[in-house]
Enzyme design. Structure first.
Site, PDB file in Angstrom:
ATOM      1  CE  LYS A 161      28.493  55.471  59.170  1.00 44.23           C
ATOM      2  NZ  LYS A 161      29.072  54.352  59.007  1.00 44.23           N
TER       3      LYS A 161
ATOM      4  CE  LYS B 295      33.764  57.686  64.098  1.00 45.62           C
ATOM      5  NZ  LYS B 295      32.979  57.091  64.187  1.00 45.62           N
TER       6      LYS B 295
ATOM      7  CE  LYS C  12      38.034  54.965  57.552  1.00 48.68           C
ATOM      8  NZ  LYS C  12      37.570  53.010  57.633  1.00 48.68           N
TER       9      LYS C  12
END
Ligand code: TYM
Length: 325
Positions: free
Chosen positions: A111, A192, A195
């Site tokens: 991230k 995966k 969101k």
């Protein structure tokens, strides 16, 4: 008895990965184990967020959890930010964790390269997660595979604290489902289901209407080839569909291949199985959404219970680490 905890981050709508990785295991076990579930709203602040969306997602996820069968008479369900002991213990654990140790977390490394302004809280996020878990003296933490490394950090932090300052924390273990610990994105089966994907095309949300479920499954990326075989390495798209079906019907994925002659047949079965899983949740959610006062009341009572159980742990930790109590 066994105590368990899990948390969900209200950064978006709940999806099939959340259901199969964490929600269903926790609901299935709720009468066997003392169970705690919380909405990790403080974790939602570690990345760019819209204040009103975090609030709305928190209530929506709580409602969806109840709709998925969480029994509020049995389970303590609450919102993380309403139990201040999470942040209290977080700080004590930050003083027990190495900077390099936090930097090595894969989710942080991933991230921190895609986010424009990396927040300090993104680095310390796994330490807050350790605090979430250690706060309640739990033995088991049902989660998807993407949380394994965070659980290892939690264990390391707990062990170190216990060794250095005396026995304070229960050292918990991760509990992963046998199939579907990592549900993949239907449109890109190498990543995966999550969101943060760029489009919703490969994500089945728990509240998706039947025609949307049908469309997403029908358009799921499969692999070249015609035969239905289970081979996650070379045929990840197909294997993902088989995993989802396996989780829904309760058979191992390898046992299912013989039943389908074509991808189309398999997809039809997946549509039916997924809709069978989600229909009751969707209907119950619609009912519960008419009574947000009820959901809020559940959360108020849950937070009260959680504060009581957490206060004792924080007291122990403060004493052990050398604070005047
Ligand atoms: P979050 O909100 O990303 O996901 C909630 C739960 O769903 C699981 N999950 C999946 N399982 C299988 N396949 C997938 N594609 C998939 N995507 C998500 C996650 O593994 C998780 O179990 N850091 C956590 C929230 C958290 C937490 C905690 C969890 C905060 N504190 C303490 C357990 C204990 C997170 O971001 O989950």
């Amino acid at each position: 008895g066994v105590r368990r905890i899990t948390g969900l981050k209200p950064t978006g709508h709940l999806h099939l990965g959340n259901l199969l990785g964490a929600i269903r295991p926790i609901v299935t076990g709720q009468y066997r184990a003392e169970t705690i579930v919380f909405l990790a709203d403080l974790h939602a602040l570690t990345v760019t967020h819209q204040p009103n969306e975090v609030r709305a997602n928190t209530l929506e996820q709580a409602t969806t959890l109840l709709a998925a069968g969480l029994d509020p008479d049995r389970v303590t369900l609450y919102v993380q930010s309403q139990v201040p002991q999470h942040t209290e213990l977080h700080y004590l654990l930050e003083c027990t964790t190495g900077y390099g140790e936090a930097q090595r977390m894969i989710q942080f490394r991933e991230k921190s390269v895609t986010q424009p302004n990396v927040r300090l809280s993104l680095l310390s996020y796994p330490v807050l997660m350790a605090a979430d878990i250690l706060l309640h003296d739990v033995h088991e933490v049902p989660v998807g595979a993407d949380q394994s490394q965070h659980l290892e950090l939690t264990r390391a932090v707990a062990n170190r604290f216990n060794t250095r300052y005396g026995d304070t924390f229960v050292v918990p273990r991760a509990v992963l489902p046998t199939v579907s610990a990592r549900v993949m994105d239907l449109a890109d089966p190498t990543r995966k289901m999550g969101k943060t994907a760029e489009t919703d095309a490969g994500i089945i949300f728990l509240l998706d209407p039947p025609e949307v479920i049908r469309r997403k499954v029908t358009r799921a990326v499969t692999d070249p080839g015609r035969t239905v075989e289970y081979d996650p390495q070379s045929r990840p798209g197909l294997a993902n569909l088989l995993d989802i079906l396996a989780a829904a019907v309760g058979d191992p994925p390898t046992a299912l291949t013989a039943g389908y002659r074509s991808y189309a047949q398999l997809k039809t079965a997946v549509v039916e199985a997924v809709d069978g899983l989600l229909r009751p949740i969707r209907l119950r959610h619609a009912e519960l959404a008419r009574d947000p006062g009820y959901v809020r009341q559940v959360l108020v009572e849950g937070a009260e219970r959680a504060r009581d159980s957490a206060a004792d742990t924080v007291y122990r930790a403060k004493r052990a680490i050398g604070l005047l109590t």
